[in-house]
Structures are given as C-alpha cells and as structure tokens.
Enzyme design. Structure first.
Site, short mmCIF file in Angstrom:
data_model
loop_
_atom_site.label_atom_id
_atom_site.label_comp_id
_atom_site.label_asym_id
_atom_site.label_seq_id
_atom_site.Cartn_x
_atom_site.Cartn_y
_atom_site.Cartn_z
N TYR A 30 0.86 -1.19 0.00
CA TYR A 30 0.00 0.00 0.00
C TYR A 30 0.90 1.24 0.00
O TYR A 30 1.51 1.59 1.01
CB TYR A 30 -0.92 0.02 1.21
CG TYR A 30 -1.97 -1.07 1.23
CD1 TYR A 30 -2.24 -1.84 0.09
CD2 TYR A 30 -2.71 -1.34 2.38
CE1 TYR A 30 -3.21 -2.82 0.11
CE2 TYR A 30 -3.68 -2.32 2.39
CZ TYR A 30 -3.92 -3.06 1.26
OH TYR A 30 -4.88 -4.05 1.29
N PRO A 39 -16.34 -2.74 1.92
CA PRO A 39 -17.72 -3.06 2.30
C PRO A 39 -18.75 -2.05 1.81
O PRO A 39 -19.95 -2.34 1.86
CB PRO A 39 -17.67 -3.10 3.83
CG PRO A 39 -16.56 -2.15 4.17
CD PRO A 39 -15.53 -2.34 3.09
#
Length: 332
Positions: free
Chosen positions: A56, A206
């Site tokens: 990341y 999500p």
C-alpha cells in the site's frame, strides 16, 4: 463497539476496523496529518483493528501507521494486520506473486521495521502463488507464528477449497475477500466455510469502493482515479446504471435514519458473527458514518427492503478488469 473474535488468535477486535490502503494515495491524495486524524478518531470510536500491506503506497501505509505508533509511545493501541506476497518481476516489472518462505520472511521483516514493531497480530498471504502448494505456504506461516513474529495468519482473495486445504495443516485465522452489497461472491461458499472452521471473514471494500455512500464517485471523479478509471463498474454505462441503483439505496438509508455508508456497512456485519469489516477512509466525517453500521440492528423487514432495492447481482460490470483480476482465485 461490538467486539468479535479474530479467528483462533484469542483476540477480540472491533467489528469494524480500518483499511490502511487509504493511508496511501490509492483513492486520492492524503497526508500524514489527515491519516493521524482518522486513526485518533478510530480509537475514540472504539476501533482497535487496522489492516495494511507492504504494497500500500509501496510501504507508505505501514510507515504512516508506524509514525502514529511512535507518537503514542511505541506501544500499539491497535491489533495490526499486514500482508505480503505481491511483487514484481525484476526484468519486466510485471506484477507477480511470491509465496516462498524467503520472500514472506524478508517482507515481514520490512513491514515490522516500518511499523516499529517486533511482531504483528495477523499476517496474510496477499495473493497465492499457485506453483507453491498452499499446504507448504501454511507451514511457512506456522513457523513464523512459532518464532513469535506473528500472532496469527490468513490469506487474501482465496477460494473456499484453498481455505479447507490450508486448514488441514493448521487452523487459519482469517480470510480477506471483497464483500459488500455490490460484491456477494463470498456467499458462494466462503462465508459458510469460515463459519464452519472458526475463521474470520474479513470484508474489504464493504461500501463498494465508495459507490454505496452519500457521495459516490461520479464519472469525472472515477476517471481521475487510476484504479476506478479502468474498473468495469465505474466506467461508461455501467457507472450510470450503478449510480442510479446507489441513489435508490441512499434514499432507503435516509428513510431508515442512517447514512448510506452506515447502512451498507451494517448489512455486511449482519451476515454473521465471523464477519469483520475493514473500510478505508481519508475522512473523519466518513469514518463516523461507517461506524453507524456497527450500531444497527436490522430486522427481517429491513433486509427485505434492502434486497428489493439492491437484489443479488444488481451491480453492472465485473468487480475487476481482466488486469485487476490477476491473482484472486476464481471459484464461481
């Protein structure tokens, strides 16, 4: 905030954690001060779980988290998970995967140095290298656990059959897969297998990569992002259709007195006690909305209304382009 078991580690974590990809520039520009504000608020709201990876921002996310920990005296107030296994070919620069013991061990050492820690609570194999049997990879992870380098281990974007194979060697603490109202693939066996084996099902994205929020990315915003700009769900007529559906869901959330992100996140958490959610955000305002989902109690009537607005398969376009889909195990 509700606490849920983190696999077989013996640790309890907040049902909602923080996805550390947002501490790099993956979804838009950010800086250390902004990331610190998000982490400070997370602690205030009862969040004690952060998920990151060595890739990341090419280590930037871990470095920012490490700086935050140092600012807090070096002790971690979070249960920290990180990942390794995605790399690049030294000759071509093409993305590839390395699950060898040497690679995982060396990358873990790099992560620990950036985080300023002697061990992490959870260590994932980010993508499978199929030329190495998953049983062998599991053996490597067990060795790291026995050495005290990691508290537990898991796999990201694997199939249910791979989880079963790995669990024959040692209990697996977590599997991390994309899961939301727009991506329901885990319902085709992974949720069920995690529940059966006592493995946490850790849901990333999500809220559908921002689609299921009060401020979803429009065509201009999506086109300006290197990932969304080539993602089938965020381009062309697919995006137009998906935004219309998302607008209807936002209207339902408003009628229910909750933010769109809160309702989307609450739906994910309601899919079973084995499910953990790790949304990423650069915004404290958005974080507060996401946390609303941890405090929702959805009824059968609520589920029916949600299903009417966003039935299974509603999202137009695949969740990944062909290039982005290099690595995840396909099983349906």
């Amino acid at each position: 905030m509700e606490q849920r078991a983190l696999g077989h580690t013996g640790k309890l974590v907040s049902s909602i954690g923080l996805g550390g990809m947002s501490f790099s520039d993956f979804y838009g520009p950010t800086d250390q001060a902004e990331s610190f504000e998000v982490m400070e608020l997370a602690l205030e709201l009862g969040i004690n779980h952060i998920d990151t990876s060595n890739i990341y921002g090419m280590g930037r996310s871990e470095t920012v988290i490490g700086e935050f920990l140092r600012a807090h005296g070096g002790e971690s107030p979070f249960v920290i998970a990180t990942k390794a296994g995605i790399t690049s070919d030294p000759e071509t620069g093409a993305r590839c995967f390395d699950n060898s013991a040497q690679h995982l061990r060396s990358q873990l050492e790099g992560s620990l140095k950036r985080l300023g820690l002697e061990h992490v609570d959870l260590f994932y194999v980010h993508r499978r290298q199929h030329s190495i049997p998953i049983e062998e990879v599991t053996g490597t992870l067990v060795a790291l656990k026995q050495e005290g380098k990691i508290g537990g281990f898991g796999f990201s974007e694997i199939a249910p059959y791979s989880l079963r194979d790995a669990s024959e060697i040692h209990p697996v603490d977590a599997v991390q897969n994309e899961y939301s109202l727009s991506t329901r693939l885990p319902e085709m066996g992974m949720n069920q297998e995690c529940a059966r084996l006592g493995t946490s099902m850790v849901a990333f994205s999500p809220v559908g990569r921002g689609l299921l929020t009060d401020t979803p990315p429009d065509a201009e915003r999506a086109a300006g992002n290197p990932f969304l700009g080539v993602n089938p769900r965020f381009t062309g007529t697919n995006l137009t259709r998906n935004l219309e559906r998302a607008k209807a869901f936002a209207k339902l959330a408003a009628e229910m007195g909750v933010s769109t992100a809160g309702l989307a996140n609450g739906w994910v958490l309601a899919q079973g006690p084995q499910v953990l959610s790790i949304p990423g955000t650069r915004s404290t305002t958005h974080l507060r909305q996401l946390v609303e989902g941890a405090h929702l109690t959805l009824t059968d009537s609520d589920f029916a209304r949600i299903e009417e607005v966003l039935p299974v398969g509603w999202a137009a376009g695949d969740r990944y382009s062909e290039a982005q889909n290099l690595g995840p195990e396909r099983y349906c």
